[in-house]
Design a protein around this motif. Structure first.
Motif, PDB file in Angstrom:
ATOM      1  N   SER A   1       0.822  -1.229   0.054  1.00  0.00           N
ATOM      2  CA  SER A   1       0.016  -0.007   0.110  1.00  0.00           C
ATOM      3  C   SER A   1       0.943   1.080  -0.004  1.00  0.00           C
ATOM      4  CB  SER A   1      -0.799   0.036   1.229  1.00  0.00           C
ATOM      5  OG  SER A   1       0.003   0.460   2.536  1.00  0.00           O
ATOM      6  N   VAL A   2       0.362   2.490  -0.502  1.00  0.00           N
ATOM      7  CA  VAL A   2       0.959   3.552  -0.297  1.00  0.00           C
ATOM      8  C   VAL A   2       1.434   3.848   1.151  1.00  0.00           C
ATOM      9  CG1 VAL A   2       0.890   6.030  -0.939  1.00  0.00           C
ATOM     10  CG2 VAL A   2      -0.227   4.364  -2.531  1.00  0.00           C
ATOM     11  N   GLU A   3       0.451   3.747   1.933  1.00  0.00           N
ATOM     12  CA  GLU A   3       0.770   4.157   3.299  1.00  0.00           C
ATOM     13  C   GLU A   3       2.111   3.272   3.975  1.00  0.00           C
ATOM     14  OE1 GLU A   3      -2.816   3.369   5.278  1.00  0.00           O
ATOM     15  OE2 GLU A   3      -3.321   5.305   4.870  1.00  0.00           O
ATOM     16  N   ALA A   4       2.100   2.217   3.641  1.00  0.00           N
ATOM     17  CA  ALA A   4       3.196   1.254   4.003  1.00  0.00           C
ATOM     18  C   ALA A   4       4.593   1.557   3.245  1.00  0.00           C
ATOM     19  CB  ALA A   4       2.962  -0.243   3.780  1.00  0.00           C
ATOM     20  N   LYS A   5       4.357   1.935   2.308  1.00  0.00           N
ATOM     21  CA  LYS A   5       5.720   2.314   1.434  1.00  0.00           C
ATOM     22  C   LYS A   5       6.019   3.760   2.034  1.00  0.00           C
ATOM     23  CE  LYS A   5       4.774  -0.127  -2.807  1.00  0.00           C
ATOM     24  NZ  LYS A   5       3.244  -0.463  -2.504  1.00  0.00           N
TER      25      LYS A   5
ATOM     26  N   LEU B   1      -5.532  -5.684   2.417  1.00  0.00           N
ATOM     27  CA  LEU B   1      -4.576  -6.714   2.077  1.00  0.00           C
ATOM     28  C   LEU B   1      -3.284  -5.983   2.784  1.00  0.00           C
ATOM     29  CD1 LEU B   1      -5.484  -7.717  -1.487  1.00  0.00           C
ATOM     30  CD2 LEU B   1      -6.106  -8.702   0.518  1.00  0.00           C
ATOM     31  N   ASN B   2      -2.342  -6.696   3.158  1.00  0.00           N
ATOM     32  CA  ASN B   2      -1.045  -6.245   3.609  1.00  0.00           C
ATOM     33  C   ASN B   2       0.103  -6.485   2.478  1.00  0.00           C
ATOM     34  OD1 ASN B   2      -1.997  -5.077   5.880  1.00  0.00           O
ATOM     35  ND2 ASN B   2      -1.944  -7.258   6.882  1.00  0.00           N
ATOM     36  N   THR B   3      -0.349  -6.972   1.409  1.00  0.00           N
ATOM     37  CA  THR B   3       0.686  -7.251   0.266  1.00  0.00           C
ATOM     38  C   THR B   3       0.323  -6.424  -0.939  1.00  0.00           C
ATOM     39  OG1 THR B   3      -0.751  -9.075  -0.761  1.00  0.00           O
ATOM     40  CG2 THR B   3       0.822  -9.849   1.065  1.00  0.00           C
TER      41      THR B   3
ATOM     42  N   VAL C   1       5.603  -5.302   2.396  1.00  0.00           N
ATOM     43  CA  VAL C   1       6.438  -4.251   2.667  1.00  0.00           C
ATOM     44  C   VAL C   1       6.883  -4.187   4.071  1.00  0.00           C
ATOM     45  CG1 VAL C   1       6.890  -1.702   2.533  1.00  0.00           C
ATOM     46  CG2 VAL C   1       5.704  -2.996   0.665  1.00  0.00           C
ATOM     47  N   GLU C   2       5.860  -4.336   4.872  1.00  0.00           N
ATOM     48  CA  GLU C   2       6.042  -4.149   6.572  1.00  0.00           C
ATOM     49  C   GLU C   2       7.119  -5.107   7.102  1.00  0.00           C
ATOM     50  OE1 GLU C   2       3.171  -4.160   5.167  1.00  0.00           O
ATOM     51  OE2 GLU C   2       1.998  -2.572   5.689  1.00  0.00           O
TER      52      GLU C   2
END
Length: 131
Positions: free
Chosen positions: A1-5, A68-70, A84-85
């Motif tokens: 996700s944009v936030e995770a990046k 999703l976290n992917t 990403v995390e």
């Protein structure tokens, strides 16, 4: 996700990646939850312009479908799944798997609405200048 990046990568890494992507000529098709659009409001001013000239086709889906976290990338015969995390990636090289993912992406895109991400980011920049 944009936030995770935005949380995981430094501003310099993000700028380097966006600059390289913009120069690559690759057209990216992306599917995201509607809340992801709000993430662009957190992108620093000096990087926002990097998000306005990308060759990108966006499809927004309701958030409950995209929790999703992917990130999944499909290119040629390769499928890459990133978390990403967790600094984790799984890369598969198979024409059959890649074709399956492309077909799944196509089906999912039929459920969403097309979004011009370049125009959206330009509007975010315009709103910032008005404040």
């Amino acid at each position: 996700s944009v936030e995770a990046k935005l949380q995981h990568f430094s501003l310099e890494e993000g700028k380097e990646w966006q600059t390289s992507f913009n120069k690559s000529g690759i057209i990216m098709e992306t599917i995201f939850g509607e809340h992801s659009l709000k993430s662009y409001e957190k992108v620093p001013d000096d990087q926002l312009s990097l998000y306005t000239h990308r060759l990108i086709i966006g499809t927004a889906l309701p958030d409950h479908l995209m929790e999703l976290n992917t990130d999944i990338f499909c290119y040629g015969d390769t499928v890459a799944i990133m978390i990403v995390e967790k600094d984790t990636a799984v890369i598969m090289n198979s024409s059959e798997i890649a074709e399956t993912f492309r077909n799944l992406f196509y089906i999912i895109q039929q459920l969403g609405k097309k979004v011009d991400l370049n125009a959206y980011v330009k509007e975010v920049a315009t709103q910032r200048k008005k404040q």
